[in-house]
Design an enzyme around this catalytic site. Structure first.
Site, PDB file in Angstrom:
ATOM      1  NE  ARG A  51       0.904  10.973  16.643  1.00 34.95           N
ATOM      2  CZ  ARG A  51       1.860  10.216  17.401  1.00 34.95           C
ATOM      3  NH1 ARG A  51       2.126  10.950  17.874  1.00 34.95           N
ATOM      4  NH2 ARG A  51       2.618   9.304  16.827  1.00 34.95           N
ATOM      5  CB  THR A  52      -5.586   9.755  14.474  1.00 39.26           C
ATOM      6  OG1 THR A  52      -4.423  10.005  13.440  1.00 39.26           O
ATOM      7  CG2 THR A  52      -6.855   9.823  13.457  1.00 39.26           C
ATOM      8  CE  LYS A  80     -14.054 -14.196  13.528  1.00 39.45           C
ATOM      9  NZ  LYS A  80     -15.263 -14.242  14.373  1.00 39.45           N
ATOM     10  NE  ARG A 101      -5.343   6.387  10.683  1.00 36.99           N
ATOM     11  CZ  ARG A 101      -3.956   6.985  11.569  1.00 36.99           C
ATOM     12  NH1 ARG A 101      -3.048   6.223  11.448  1.00 36.99           N
ATOM     13  NH2 ARG A 101      -4.086   8.200  11.248  1.00 36.99           N
ATOM     14  CG  HIS A 129      -5.012  12.023   8.261  1.00 35.56           C
ATOM     15  ND1 HIS A 129      -6.226  12.078   8.756  1.00 35.56           N
ATOM     16  CD2 HIS A 129      -3.897  11.161   8.912  1.00 35.56           C
ATOM     17  CE1 HIS A 129      -5.809  11.055   9.706  1.00 35.56           C
ATOM     18  NE2 HIS A 129      -4.167  11.380  10.169  1.00 35.56           N
TER      19      HIS A 129
HETATM   20  C1  NCD Z   1      -0.314  10.538   9.904  1.00 35.39           C
HETATM   21  C2  NCD Z   1      -0.589   9.444   9.573  1.00 35.39           C
HETATM   22  O1  NCD Z   1      -1.078   8.201   9.835  1.00 35.39           O
HETATM   23  O2  NCD Z   1      -0.931  10.053   8.418  1.00 35.39           O
HETATM   24  N1  NCD Z   1      -0.363  10.853  11.353  1.00 35.39           N
HETATM   25  C3  NCD Z   1      -1.336  10.856  12.163  1.00 35.39           C
HETATM   26  O3  NCD Z   1      -2.438  11.108  11.686  1.00 35.39           O
HETATM   27  N2  NCD Z   1      -1.103  11.793  12.988  1.00 35.39           N
HETATM   28  C4  NCD Z   1       1.446  10.466   9.787  1.00 35.39           C
HETATM   29  C5  NCD Z   1       2.366   9.811   9.723  1.00 35.39           C
HETATM   30  O4  NCD Z   1       1.816   8.295   9.944  1.00 35.39           O
HETATM   31  O5  NCD Z   1       3.642  10.141   9.223  1.00 35.39           O
END
Ligand code: NCD
Length: 303
Positions: A51-52, A80, A101, A129
């Site tokens: 989702r992110t 690499k 990320r 986050h």
């Molecule tokens: C969260 C994350 O990645 O920290 N999810 C997200 O960003 N929607 C929470 C999770 O992974 O449990």
């Protein structure tokens, strides 16, 4: 030029402005459909995400922009041996803004110090986050109309749950917010986060008992036990189902308590709750996209 690595880099006034922009996008999406024409977002995801990453991509497309990037470290030059600093310098030549990320805490910060375009932290290890927090804040604002005078229960993996750490940082700046921290003893909120609460005289209690705590809550924020951060699979298996929200457990909850979850859900919330009017976790996903749109506009300084 500004990046967003930690939610506290945004003042409460700026958060209000982002919320107003997101509200306006929801009302008038066509007004925003070409705001980022010709701009590119790079999504650099060194750790799995659905989702992110897709939320960032959808956000940029809905602003008229384009997206480049990768969704796993294996398909990038990190495999690499390239450093995050070098990757940031290289991608700055291709994109106008970066969402990163990374499994290592601090990697997006290092990227922001080396990039010549804004970098957004899309989750760094068990640390922070901030854009999930933007989604959480818009959800709370639309459900409750306020950030003051709230009793917020955070339940599950408070140790490794980075969304919890960022959400606490954002909410502790408001008046009369009380936190109820519900977790097994092994997954308590890290000391550094608790110290930030103590320092600011923010009211919080720790408990293992969800049923007892639920009565008081205006917001219940459920989280997944973060399997990928455990050193020991047995420990994960022992703790993974510590809390499962079921309709029976909601009997004593307030009628207008909002239930949030950053998703993905594993077992923490029974699907029997999905149609309860208090369940906000799918709306929260949608709100995340609008807040990322508002954030991209802000960091790209688009009028
Ligand atoms: C969260 C994350 O990645 O920290 N999810 C997200 O960003 N929607 C929470 C999770 O992974 O449990």
């Amino acid at each position: 030029m500004r990046s967003l690595i930690d939610i506290l880099e945004l003042s409460t006034k700026e958060l209000d402005e982002l919320i107003s922009t997101a509200d306006d996008i929801i009302e008038n999406p066509q007004k925003y459909a070409h705001k980022c024409d010709g701009k590119k977002l790079a999504t650099l995801f060194f750790e799995p995400s659905t989702r992110t990453r897709l939320s960032f991509e959808a956000a940029m497309y809905e602003l008229g922009g384009n997206v480049i990037g990768f969704s796993e470290a294996q398909s990038s030059s990190a495999s690499k041996g390239e450093s995050v600093a070098d990757t940031a310098k290289v991608i700055s030549c291709y994109a106008d803004i970066i969402a990163m990320r990374h499994p290592k805490e601090g990697a997006p910060l290092v990227a922001s110090m080396n990039a010549t375009v804004p970098v957004i932290n899309a989750g760094d290890g068990g640390h922070n986050h901030p854009t999930q927090t933007l989604a959480d804040l818009l959800t709370i604002h639309r459900e409750k109309g306020r950030f003051n005078n709230l009793t917020v229960g955070l339940c599950g993996d408070l140790k490794f749950g980075r969304t919890v750490h960022s959400l606490i940082a954002a909410l502790r700046r408001y008046e009369n917010v009380k936190f109820i921290l519900i977790s097994p003893a092994e997954l308590k909120l890290p000391d550094y986060v608790k110290e930030s609460l103590t320092k600011d005289n923010v009211d919080f209690v720790e408990t293992t008992n969800l049923e007892e705590a639920i009565k008081e809550l205006d917001i219940l924020y459920m989280t997944r036990v973060q399997r990928e951060r455990f050193f020991n699979e047995e420990e994960y298996l022992r703790l993974k189902d510590s809390y499962i929200l079921t309709p029976e457990k909601l009997v004593n909850a307030k009628k207008d308590m909002a239930i949030l979850h950053p998703l993905p859900r594993v077992n923490e919330i029974s699907v029997a709750i999905d149609n309860d009017p208090r369940a906000c976790y799918f709306k929260q996903v949608l709100y995340g996209k609008y807040m990322r749109m508002a954030l991209i506009l802000k960091l790209l300084e688009v009028e």
